[in-house]
Design a protein around this motif. Structure first.
Motif, short mmCIF file in Angstrom:
data_model
loop_
_atom_site.label_atom_id
_atom_site.label_comp_id
_atom_site.label_asym_id
_atom_site.label_seq_id
_atom_site.Cartn_x
_atom_site.Cartn_y
_atom_site.Cartn_z
N TYR A 179 -12.07 -34.40 10.93
CA TYR A 179 -13.30 -33.66 11.22
C TYR A 179 -13.09 -32.72 12.40
O TYR A 179 -13.44 -31.54 12.34
N GLN A 222 -13.25 -28.58 12.53
CA GLN A 222 -14.16 -27.87 13.43
C GLN A 222 -13.40 -26.86 14.28
O GLN A 222 -13.89 -25.76 14.52
N PRO A 265 -11.16 -23.95 10.97
CA PRO A 265 -11.76 -24.17 9.65
C PRO A 265 -10.93 -23.61 8.50
O PRO A 265 -11.37 -22.77 7.73
N ILE A 294 -12.97 -23.04 5.16
CA ILE A 294 -14.02 -23.97 4.77
C ILE A 294 -15.27 -23.70 5.61
O ILE A 294 -15.21 -23.10 6.68
N ARG A 295 -16.40 -24.16 5.08
CA ARG A 295 -17.67 -24.06 5.79
C ARG A 295 -18.20 -25.47 6.02
O ARG A 295 -18.22 -26.29 5.09
N HIS A 296 -18.63 -25.74 7.24
CA HIS A 296 -19.25 -27.02 7.58
C HIS A 296 -20.72 -26.95 7.17
O HIS A 296 -21.47 -26.13 7.65
N PHE A 337 -18.37 -30.57 3.76
CA PHE A 337 -17.66 -29.30 3.89
C PHE A 337 -17.46 -28.72 2.49
O PHE A 337 -17.43 -29.45 1.50
#
Length: 146
Positions: A54, A58, A61, A86-88, A120
């Motif tokens: 994680y 963060q 990404p 990636i998008r959280h 994600f």
């Protein structure tokens, strides 16, 4: 095949993939994760916010994943790789991922234990497909956009 077909294969037939990120020292870090849901445009996965995975997502990404279908030999397998950003999403779509992957309730049996889960999705990625079930092997590339 279309992008949505590759994403379905990735989630439903492959499911568990090797995921690579970069640790704080700039070294590669890999682990096996599950691709838990696809909506025809992208794939979704989750992790606990207490894990180093994680924290790496963060800080940077960007992720690369690779997975294989099952088969008795290499010549009975298909492979998919995705590499991109990636998008959280936080808790967005968490209920969908839990419903599609009920084994998560065994790992995180209480609402309290599920509070650590974060979703994600690939926001933009290049995909590669390699099929050894046919000769000559079939290759293709595709793109994912959220």
């Amino acid at each position: 095949m279309q992008t949505s077909d590759y994403l379905t294969l990735l989630v439903d037939d492959i499911h568990s993939v090797v995921a690579a990120t970069v640790d704080p020292q700039g070294n590669p870090a890999t682990r096996v994760i599950d691709m838990m849901y696809e909506d025809g445009k992208t794939v979704y996965f989750l992790t606990a916010n207490s894990k180093s995975f994680y924290k790496q997502l963060q800080e940077k990404p960007f992720i690369s994943i690779t997975g294989l279908t099952q088969g008795k030999s290499s010549m009975e397998r298909k492979m998919i790789s995705l590499t991109g950003t990636i998008r959280h999403l936080g808790k967005e779509k968490l209920d969908v991922l839990l419903k599609k992957n009920p084994y998560l309730y065994d790992i995180y049996p209480t609402e309290e234990s599920r509070k650590v889960l974060e979703v994600f999705a690939f926001s933009q990625a290049r995909g590669e497909f390699y099929d050894l079930t046919v000769l000559p092997p079939h290759t293709d590339s595709f793109h994912v956009f959220l």
